[in-house]
Scaffold this active site. Structure first.
Site, mmCIF file in Angstrom:
data_model
loop_
_atom_site.group_PDB
_atom_site.id
_atom_site.type_symbol
_atom_site.label_atom_id
_atom_site.label_comp_id
_atom_site.label_asym_id
_atom_site.label_seq_id
_atom_site.Cartn_x
_atom_site.Cartn_y
_atom_site.Cartn_z
ATOM 1 C CB CYS A 128 2.827 8.250 3.539
ATOM 2 S SG CYS A 128 3.408 9.850 4.093
ATOM 3 C CD1 TRP A 148 6.723 5.144 9.302
ATOM 4 C CD2 TRP A 148 4.843 4.369 8.374
ATOM 5 N NE1 TRP A 148 5.977 6.229 8.918
ATOM 6 C CE2 TRP A 148 4.820 5.788 8.339
ATOM 7 C CE3 TRP A 148 3.752 3.671 7.843
ATOM 8 C CZ2 TRP A 148 3.755 6.519 7.799
ATOM 9 C CZ3 TRP A 148 2.699 4.388 7.306
ATOM 10 C CH2 TRP A 148 2.705 5.791 7.287
ATOM 11 N NE ARG A 180 5.901 13.005 13.763
ATOM 12 C CZ ARG A 180 5.864 13.117 12.452
ATOM 13 N NH1 ARG A 180 5.714 12.032 11.701
ATOM 14 N NH2 ARG A 180 5.980 14.287 11.850
ATOM 15 N N PRO A 181 10.112 8.257 13.355
ATOM 16 C CG PRO A 181 9.683 5.973 13.645
ATOM 17 C CD PRO A 181 9.554 7.302 14.335
ATOM 18 C CB THR A 182 9.631 10.321 8.543
ATOM 19 O OG1 THR A 182 10.991 10.676 8.276
ATOM 20 C CG2 THR A 182 9.122 11.147 9.723
ATOM 21 C CB VAL A 183 8.558 6.134 5.088
ATOM 22 C CG1 VAL A 183 9.171 4.953 5.800
ATOM 23 C CG2 VAL A 183 7.082 6.271 5.504
#
Length: 333
Positions: A53, A89, A121-124
Protein backbone atom coordinates in the site's frame (compact mmCIF):
# COMPACT_ATOMS: atom_id res chain seq x y z
CA UNK A 1 -17.39 -9.42 2.53
CA UNK A 2 -14.95 -7.55 0.31
CA UNK A 3 -13.70 -4.02 0.79
CA UNK A 4 -15.67 -2.89 -2.24
CA UNK A 5 -18.81 -4.47 -0.79
CA UNK A 6 -18.07 -2.84 2.55
CA UNK A 7 -17.78 0.53 0.87
CA UNK A 8 -21.14 0.09 -0.86
CA UNK A 9 -22.76 -0.30 2.55
CA UNK A 10 -21.06 2.74 4.07
CA UNK A 11 -22.45 6.08 2.86
CA UNK A 12 -19.35 7.86 4.13
CA UNK A 13 -17.18 5.94 1.63
CA UNK A 14 -19.42 5.86 -1.43
CA UNK A 15 -21.40 8.98 -2.23
CA UNK A 16 -24.82 9.01 -3.85
CA UNK A 17 -23.24 9.71 -7.24
CA UNK A 18 -21.11 6.56 -6.98
CA UNK A 19 -17.85 8.35 -6.22
CA UNK A 20 -15.37 7.04 -3.66
CA UNK A 21 -15.10 9.04 -0.43
CA UNK A 22 -12.25 7.72 1.73
CA UNK A 23 -13.00 7.30 5.43
CA UNK A 24 -11.48 9.79 7.85
CA UNK A 25 -8.66 8.81 10.17
CA UNK A 26 -9.66 8.02 13.73
CA UNK A 27 -6.40 8.49 15.68
CA UNK A 28 -5.02 11.93 14.83
CA UNK A 29 -3.40 13.16 18.03
CA UNK A 30 -0.20 15.04 17.09
CA UNK A 31 3.24 14.46 18.54
CA UNK A 32 4.79 17.02 20.85
CA UNK A 33 5.52 18.08 24.41
CA UNK A 34 2.22 19.76 25.19
CA UNK A 35 -0.48 18.14 27.37
CA UNK A 36 -2.59 15.73 25.35
CA UNK A 37 0.03 15.25 22.64
CA UNK A 38 1.86 12.00 21.95
CA UNK A 39 5.32 11.94 23.55
CA UNK A 40 8.30 11.54 21.23
CA UNK A 41 10.20 8.60 22.73
CA UNK A 42 12.61 6.13 21.20
CA UNK A 43 11.39 2.54 21.40
CA UNK A 44 7.86 3.43 22.47
CA UNK A 45 6.09 2.90 19.15
CA UNK A 46 5.81 0.30 16.42
CA UNK A 47 4.85 1.28 12.88
CA UNK A 48 2.55 -1.27 11.23
CA UNK A 49 2.49 -1.38 7.43
CA UNK A 50 2.08 -3.55 4.37
CA UNK A 51 4.52 -3.21 1.48
CA UNK A 52 1.59 -3.31 -0.94
CA UNK A 53 0.00 0.00 0.00
CA UNK A 54 1.21 3.52 -0.86
CA UNK A 55 -0.04 5.28 2.27
CA UNK A 56 2.29 3.48 4.66
CA UNK A 57 5.11 3.16 2.13
CA UNK A 58 5.80 6.88 2.28
CA UNK A 59 6.17 6.75 6.09
CA UNK A 60 8.57 3.82 5.75
CA UNK A 61 10.62 5.74 3.16
CA UNK A 62 10.89 8.78 5.41
CA UNK A 63 11.66 6.61 8.44
CA UNK A 64 14.61 5.08 6.57
CA UNK A 65 15.92 8.29 4.98
CA UNK A 66 15.95 10.06 8.35
CA UNK A 67 17.56 7.16 10.22
CA UNK A 68 14.65 6.35 12.52
CA UNK A 69 14.83 2.59 11.99
CA UNK A 70 16.27 1.94 15.47
CA UNK A 71 13.89 4.43 17.07
CA UNK A 72 10.54 3.26 15.69
CA UNK A 73 10.25 -0.48 15.02
CA UNK A 74 8.44 -1.90 12.00
CA UNK A 75 5.78 -4.61 11.76
CA UNK A 76 4.94 -5.94 8.31
CA UNK A 77 1.51 -7.32 7.43
CA UNK A 78 0.80 -9.54 4.44
CA UNK A 79 -0.28 -7.89 1.17
CA UNK A 80 -3.17 -10.37 1.00
CA UNK A 81 -6.46 -10.02 2.84
CA UNK A 82 -7.08 -13.00 5.15
CA UNK A 83 -10.61 -13.95 4.11
CA UNK A 84 -13.33 -12.75 1.77
CA UNK A 85 -15.48 -11.88 4.79
CA UNK A 86 -12.76 -9.97 6.68
CA UNK A 87 -11.39 -6.58 5.63
CA UNK A 88 -8.20 -6.56 7.68
CA UNK A 89 -4.43 -6.80 7.54
CA UNK A 90 -2.91 -10.07 8.78
CA UNK A 91 0.59 -10.88 10.09
CA UNK A 92 0.76 -14.18 8.22
CA UNK A 93 4.33 -13.43 7.08
CA UNK A 94 5.56 -13.80 10.67
CA UNK A 95 6.23 -17.01 12.59
CA UNK A 96 2.99 -18.52 13.93
CA UNK A 97 1.05 -15.79 12.10
CA UNK A 98 1.47 -13.12 14.79
CA UNK A 99 3.50 -9.94 15.01
CA UNK A 100 6.60 -10.90 17.05
CA UNK A 101 6.56 -7.79 19.22
CA UNK A 102 2.85 -7.12 19.72
CA UNK A 103 1.62 -10.71 19.61
CA UNK A 104 -1.36 -9.80 17.43
CA UNK A 105 -2.71 -11.64 14.39
CA UNK A 106 -4.64 -8.75 12.81
CA UNK A 107 -4.10 -4.99 12.66
CA UNK A 108 -7.72 -4.51 13.81
CA UNK A 109 -6.70 -5.73 17.27
CA UNK A 110 -4.75 -2.55 18.06
CA UNK A 111 -7.72 -0.46 16.93
CA UNK A 112 -10.10 -2.38 19.16
CA UNK A 113 -7.62 -2.19 22.05
CA UNK A 114 -7.69 1.60 21.74
CA UNK A 115 -11.43 1.90 21.11
CA UNK A 116 -13.67 -1.10 21.64
CA UNK A 117 -16.41 0.65 19.65
CA UNK A 118 -14.26 1.25 16.59
CA UNK A 119 -16.20 0.24 13.46
CA UNK A 120 -14.12 1.66 10.61
CA UNK A 121 -11.71 -0.24 8.42
CA UNK A 122 -8.42 -0.96 10.24
CA UNK A 123 -5.93 0.95 8.11
CA UNK A 124 -2.16 1.13 7.82
CA UNK A 125 0.08 2.90 8.53
CA UNK A 126 -0.68 3.00 12.20
CA UNK A 127 1.67 3.76 15.07
CA UNK A 128 1.09 1.55 18.08
CA UNK A 129 2.05 2.14 21.71
CA UNK A 130 4.00 -1.06 22.28
CA UNK A 131 3.28 -1.45 26.01
CA UNK A 132 -0.45 -0.78 25.73
CA UNK A 133 -0.83 -2.39 22.27
CA UNK A 134 -3.08 0.56 21.40
CA UNK A 135 -3.33 2.31 18.05
CA UNK A 136 -2.32 5.90 18.75
CA UNK A 137 -1.69 7.54 15.35
CA UNK A 138 -3.04 6.60 11.90
CA UNK A 139 -3.08 10.03 10.24
CA UNK A 140 -1.25 8.96 7.07
CA UNK A 141 -1.58 12.47 5.62
CA UNK A 142 0.47 14.11 8.39
CA UNK A 143 2.59 11.22 9.63
CA UNK A 144 5.60 11.92 7.40
CA UNK A 145 5.57 15.55 8.57
CA UNK A 146 5.61 14.42 12.20
CA UNK A 147 8.60 12.20 11.46
CA UNK A 148 10.35 15.07 9.67
CA UNK A 149 9.71 17.72 12.35
CA UNK A 150 8.75 16.35 15.75
CA UNK A 151 11.11 13.39 15.57
CA UNK A 152 14.09 15.55 14.56
CA UNK A 153 15.93 14.91 17.87
CA UNK A 154 16.33 11.28 16.76
CA UNK A 155 17.33 11.91 13.14
CA UNK A 156 20.66 10.49 12.04
CA UNK A 157 23.64 12.79 11.64
CA UNK A 158 23.40 14.84 8.44
CA UNK A 159 19.84 13.67 7.79
CA UNK A 160 18.21 15.50 4.87
CA UNK A 161 15.62 18.18 5.44
CA UNK A 162 12.59 16.83 3.59
CA UNK A 163 10.31 19.58 4.93
CA UNK A 164 12.35 22.80 4.96
CA UNK A 165 10.68 25.72 6.72
CA UNK A 166 10.98 28.12 3.78
CA UNK A 167 9.09 25.68 1.53
CA UNK A 168 6.49 24.27 3.91
CA UNK A 169 3.59 26.38 2.71
CA UNK A 170 4.32 25.42 -0.90
CA UNK A 171 4.90 21.77 0.00
CA UNK A 172 1.61 21.62 1.92
CA UNK A 173 -0.28 23.11 -1.02
CA UNK A 174 1.24 20.69 -3.52
CA UNK A 175 0.75 17.74 -1.15
CA UNK A 176 -2.95 18.54 -0.99
CA UNK A 177 -3.20 18.52 -4.78
CA UNK A 178 -1.18 15.31 -5.09
CA UNK A 179 -3.35 13.60 -2.50
CA UNK A 180 -6.73 14.46 -3.99
CA UNK A 181 -5.88 14.13 -7.67
CA UNK A 182 -3.14 11.46 -7.78
CA UNK A 183 -2.67 9.45 -4.56
CA UNK A 184 -6.38 9.14 -3.88
CA UNK A 185 -7.19 9.84 -7.52
CA UNK A 186 -6.30 6.33 -8.62
CA UNK A 187 -8.59 4.93 -5.90
CA UNK A 188 -11.39 7.22 -7.02
CA UNK A 189 -11.04 5.55 -10.42
CA UNK A 190 -10.73 2.02 -9.09
CA UNK A 191 -13.52 2.16 -6.52
CA UNK A 192 -16.01 4.31 -8.45
CA UNK A 193 -19.46 2.76 -8.67
CA UNK A 194 -20.78 4.84 -11.54
CA UNK A 195 -19.44 5.56 -15.01
CA UNK A 196 -19.75 9.30 -14.45
CA UNK A 197 -17.76 9.22 -11.20
CA UNK A 198 -15.08 7.05 -12.79
CA UNK A 199 -14.64 9.27 -15.84
CA UNK A 200 -14.50 12.43 -13.72
CA UNK A 201 -11.76 10.94 -11.53
CA UNK A 202 -9.93 9.59 -14.60
CA UNK A 203 -9.90 12.98 -16.32
CA UNK A 204 -8.73 14.74 -13.15
CA UNK A 205 -5.96 12.19 -12.58
CA UNK A 206 -4.47 12.46 -16.05
CA UNK A 207 -4.85 16.23 -16.22
CA UNK A 208 -2.76 16.41 -13.05
CA UNK A 209 -0.19 13.91 -14.34
CA UNK A 210 0.13 16.01 -17.49
CA UNK A 211 0.82 19.08 -15.34
CA UNK A 212 3.42 17.24 -13.28
CA UNK A 213 5.05 15.94 -16.46
CA UNK A 214 5.47 19.56 -17.59
CA UNK A 215 6.66 20.71 -14.15
CA UNK A 216 9.42 18.09 -14.19
CA UNK A 217 10.59 19.00 -17.68
CA UNK A 218 13.03 21.61 -16.38
CA UNK A 219 13.77 20.60 -12.80
CA UNK A 220 14.97 17.37 -11.27
CA UNK A 221 12.47 17.16 -8.41
CA UNK A 222 9.18 18.84 -7.58
CA UNK A 223 10.89 21.75 -5.82
CA UNK A 224 14.15 21.87 -7.73
CA UNK A 225 17.42 20.15 -6.95
CA UNK A 226 16.46 18.50 -3.68
CA UNK A 227 14.07 15.74 -2.66
CA UNK A 228 11.24 16.89 -0.39
CA UNK A 229 8.23 15.36 1.33
CA UNK A 230 6.19 15.99 -1.84
CA UNK A 231 8.47 13.75 -3.89
CA UNK A 232 8.01 10.93 -1.39
CA UNK A 233 4.23 11.22 -1.67
CA UNK A 234 4.15 11.28 -5.45
CA UNK A 235 6.65 8.43 -5.74
CA UNK A 236 4.52 5.87 -3.91
CA UNK A 237 1.71 6.22 -6.45
CA UNK A 238 3.92 6.46 -9.55
CA UNK A 239 5.94 3.38 -8.63
CA UNK A 240 2.72 1.31 -8.39
CA UNK A 241 1.04 2.74 -11.44
CA UNK A 242 2.17 0.47 -14.28
CA UNK A 243 2.27 -2.70 -12.16
CA UNK A 244 -1.12 -2.20 -10.50
CA UNK A 245 -3.32 0.81 -11.13
CA UNK A 246 -3.15 0.82 -14.94
CA UNK A 247 -5.08 -2.47 -15.15
CA UNK A 248 -6.59 -3.05 -11.71
CA UNK A 249 -8.03 0.48 -11.38
CA UNK A 250 -8.65 1.20 -15.08
CA UNK A 251 -6.27 4.16 -15.12
CA UNK A 252 -5.30 3.17 -18.64
CA UNK A 253 -4.80 6.31 -20.71
CA UNK A 254 -1.02 6.12 -20.34
CA UNK A 255 1.57 4.07 -18.52
CA UNK A 256 3.98 6.11 -16.42
CA UNK A 257 6.82 4.90 -18.63
CA UNK A 258 5.06 6.71 -21.49
CA UNK A 259 5.59 10.06 -19.72
CA UNK A 260 9.26 10.87 -20.46
CA UNK A 261 9.81 13.18 -17.50
CA UNK A 262 7.71 11.30 -14.92
CA UNK A 263 9.36 8.05 -15.96
CA UNK A 264 12.87 9.41 -15.55
CA UNK A 265 11.87 11.13 -12.31
CA UNK A 266 10.38 8.05 -10.65
CA UNK A 267 13.41 5.95 -11.64
CA UNK A 268 15.68 8.64 -10.21
CA UNK A 269 13.87 8.28 -6.89
CA UNK A 270 13.77 4.48 -7.14
CA UNK A 271 17.55 4.45 -7.43
CA UNK A 272 17.89 6.66 -4.34
CA UNK A 273 18.51 4.87 -1.00
CA UNK A 274 15.26 4.62 0.96
CA UNK A 275 13.02 4.43 -2.09
CA UNK A 276 13.76 1.40 -4.27
CA UNK A 277 15.05 -0.68 -1.35
CA UNK A 278 11.66 -0.32 0.40
CA UNK A 279 9.67 -1.03 -2.79
CA UNK A 280 8.36 -4.59 -3.07
CA UNK A 281 6.88 -5.17 -6.52
CA UNK A 282 5.92 -8.75 -5.70
CA UNK A 283 3.80 -7.58 -2.75
CA UNK A 284 2.27 -4.79 -4.82
CA UNK A 285 1.27 -7.11 -7.64
CA UNK A 286 -0.11 -9.79 -5.33
CA UNK A 287 -2.27 -7.28 -3.46
CA UNK A 288 -3.75 -5.50 -6.44
CA UNK A 289 -4.19 -8.53 -8.70
CA UNK A 290 -4.80 -11.48 -6.37
CA UNK A 291 -6.32 -9.94 -3.25
CA UNK A 292 -10.06 -10.27 -2.64
CA UNK A 293 -10.03 -6.55 -1.83
CA UNK A 294 -9.37 -5.54 -5.41
CA UNK A 295 -10.95 -8.22 -7.61
CA UNK A 296 -13.91 -9.78 -5.81
CA UNK A 297 -15.98 -10.51 -8.89
CA UNK A 298 -14.16 -13.75 -9.80
CA UNK A 299 -12.65 -15.05 -6.57
CA UNK A 300 -12.07 -18.48 -8.08
CA UNK A 301 -9.95 -17.11 -10.94
CA UNK A 302 -6.76 -15.27 -10.01
CA UNK A 303 -4.04 -14.50 -12.51
CA UNK A 304 -0.84 -12.76 -11.42
CA UNK A 305 0.44 -10.63 -14.32
CA UNK A 306 3.92 -11.62 -15.43
CA UNK A 307 4.98 -8.06 -16.27
CA UNK A 308 6.00 -5.35 -16.28
CA UNK A 309 9.76 -5.79 -16.63
CA UNK A 310 11.29 -4.70 -13.32
CA UNK A 311 14.86 -4.54 -14.65
CA UNK A 312 14.15 -1.25 -16.45
CA UNK A 313 13.91 0.55 -13.11
CA UNK A 314 17.70 0.54 -12.85
CA UNK A 315 18.38 1.98 -16.30
CA UNK A 316 20.11 5.40 -16.41
CA UNK A 317 17.63 8.25 -15.93
CA UNK A 318 19.93 11.21 -16.65
CA UNK A 319 17.85 13.45 -14.41
CA UNK A 320 21.04 14.81 -12.80
CA UNK A 321 21.51 16.96 -15.92
CA UNK A 322 18.65 19.14 -14.65
CA UNK A 323 20.48 19.87 -11.38
CA UNK A 324 23.07 22.50 -10.68
CA UNK A 325 25.03 19.69 -9.11
CA UNK A 326 25.90 16.60 -11.14
CA UNK A 327 25.56 14.24 -8.17
CA UNK A 328 23.71 11.01 -8.91
CA UNK A 329 21.53 11.33 -5.81
CA UNK A 330 20.72 14.68 -4.30
CA UNK A 331 19.08 14.82 -0.88
CA UNK A 332 19.56 18.09 0.94
CA UNK A 333 21.46 17.64 4.24
Amino acid sequence: MTEVEEQSKKPHEIKADGSFNRQKNRFTTPFGNLPGQLPVESGRYRLLWSAACPWEHRSVIVRKILGLENVISLGTASPMRPRIDRVDWEFSLDKDGVDPLLGIRYVSEVYKNADSDYEGRPTVPVLVDIKKKHAVQNDYFKLTNYLEVDWAPFHKKNAPDLYPIHLREQIDALNDVIFHDVNNGVYKCGFAQSQEAYEKAYDTLFARLDELEERLSNQRFLFGDYITDSDVRLYTTLVRFDAAYYNAFNTNRNLIREFPNLWGYVRDLYQTPGFGDTTDFAAIKRHYHLSITISPDKPEIKILPKGPDISVWNLPHNRETLSKSQEKFLIQP
